[in-house]
Scaffold this motif. Structure first.
Motif, mmCIF file in Angstrom:
data_model
loop_
_atom_site.group_PDB
_atom_site.id
_atom_site.type_symbol
_atom_site.label_atom_id
_atom_site.label_comp_id
_atom_site.label_asym_id
_atom_site.label_seq_id
_atom_site.Cartn_x
_atom_site.Cartn_y
_atom_site.Cartn_z
ATOM 1 N N UNK A 1 37.771 43.966 26.027
ATOM 2 C CA UNK A 1 37.210 45.146 26.684
ATOM 3 C C UNK A 1 37.841 45.267 28.056
ATOM 4 N N UNK A 2 38.526 46.387 28.306
ATOM 5 C CA UNK A 2 39.192 46.609 29.584
ATOM 6 C C UNK A 2 38.259 47.340 30.530
ATOM 7 N N UNK A 3 38.193 46.826 31.736
ATOM 8 C CA UNK A 3 37.378 47.484 32.754
ATOM 9 C C UNK A 3 38.160 47.517 34.056
ATOM 10 N N UNK A 4 38.241 48.693 34.658
ATOM 11 C CA UNK A 4 38.879 48.872 35.961
ATOM 12 C C UNK A 4 37.807 49.331 36.936
ATOM 13 N N UNK A 5 37.745 48.677 38.084
ATOM 14 C CA UNK A 5 36.712 49.004 39.062
ATOM 15 C C UNK A 5 37.353 49.251 40.415
ATOM 16 N N UNK A 6 37.201 50.470 40.923
ATOM 17 C CA UNK A 6 37.754 50.827 42.235
ATOM 18 C C UNK A 6 36.714 50.571 43.330
ATOM 19 N N UNK A 7 37.228 50.357 44.514
ATOM 20 C CA UNK A 7 36.375 50.258 45.701
ATOM 21 C C UNK A 7 37.214 50.630 46.914
ATOM 22 N N UNK A 8 36.545 50.835 48.029
ATOM 23 C CA UNK A 8 37.255 51.064 49.281
ATOM 24 C C UNK A 8 37.290 52.497 49.744
ATOM 25 N N UNK A 9 36.744 53.406 48.955
ATOM 26 C CA UNK A 9 36.721 54.794 49.395
ATOM 27 C C UNK A 9 35.744 54.979 50.547
ATOM 28 N N UNK A 10 35.745 56.174 51.095
ATOM 29 C CA UNK A 10 34.845 56.477 52.198
ATOM 30 C C UNK A 10 35.346 57.674 52.969
ATOM 31 N N UNK A 11 34.905 57.765 54.202
ATOM 32 C CA UNK A 11 35.294 58.878 55.065
ATOM 33 C C UNK A 11 36.238 58.398 56.150
ATOM 34 N N UNK A 12 37.163 59.253 56.519
ATOM 35 C CA UNK A 12 38.107 58.917 57.584
ATOM 36 C C UNK A 12 38.482 60.185 58.329
ATOM 37 N N UNK A 16 43.795 58.759 60.163
ATOM 38 C CA UNK A 16 43.261 57.424 59.953
ATOM 39 C C UNK A 16 43.770 56.789 58.681
ATOM 40 N N UNK A 17 43.174 55.651 58.337
ATOM 41 C CA UNK A 17 43.614 54.861 57.185
ATOM 42 C C UNK A 17 42.436 54.399 56.350
ATOM 43 N N UNK A 18 42.702 54.208 55.091
ATOM 44 C CA UNK A 18 41.759 53.587 54.156
ATOM 45 C C UNK A 18 42.583 52.752 53.177
ATOM 46 N N UNK A 19 41.960 51.722 52.642
ATOM 47 C CA UNK A 19 42.608 50.935 51.586
ATOM 48 C C UNK A 19 41.699 50.886 50.378
ATOM 49 N N UNK A 20 42.230 51.332 49.270
ATOM 50 C CA UNK A 20 41.507 51.288 48.004
ATOM 51 C C UNK A 20 41.933 50.049 47.217
#
Length: 122
Positions: A1-12, A16-20
């Motif tokens: 079972x393949x699962x991909x989970x993203x994180x790191x989003x938000x407001x900028x 500015x910078x963000x890292x996902x």
């Protein structure tokens, strides 16, 4: 079972910078392509960046020079470092992986998808 989970989003703020991050289970990044795609409200989902099994990265013209895709094989995690953010970068960002070898030319070539993470730039 393949699962991909993203994180790191938000407001900028613009400029500015963000890292996902996208961590996978049941799928080995170093053996396959992984892509980041995004969808802005009212627009079609579009490819942002991808990295293949040789570690070669490709980028949409709109993010070249600002975004960097990378992977940590030990952690089975792929990152998208986003710098010099613009309001037009706003959208839901997805990581995705195909079942076939190589990076798909179109989003329809991706089989596995994360749930998405929201990025808002103002």
């Amino acid at each position: 079972h393949v699962q991909l989970v993203e994180s790191g989003g938000g407001s900028a703020q613009a400029g500015g910078s963000l890292r996902l991050s996208c961590i996978a289970s049941g799928y080995t990044y170093r053996e396959n392509c992984v892509g980041w795609l995004r969808q802005a409200p009212g627009k079609e989902r579009e490819g942002v960046a991808a990295i293949d099994s040789d570690g070669i990265a490709s980028y949409a013209d709109s993010v070249k020079g600002r975004f960097t895709i990378s992977q940590d094989n030990a952690k089975n995690t792929v990152y998208l470092q986003m710098n010099s953010l613009k309001p037009e970068d706003t959208g839901t960002y997805y990581c995705a992986a195909p079942t076939v070898y190589g990076c798909p030319a179109h989003q329809s070539g991706y089989t596995y998808w994360g749930q998405g993470t929201q990025v808002t730039v103002s």
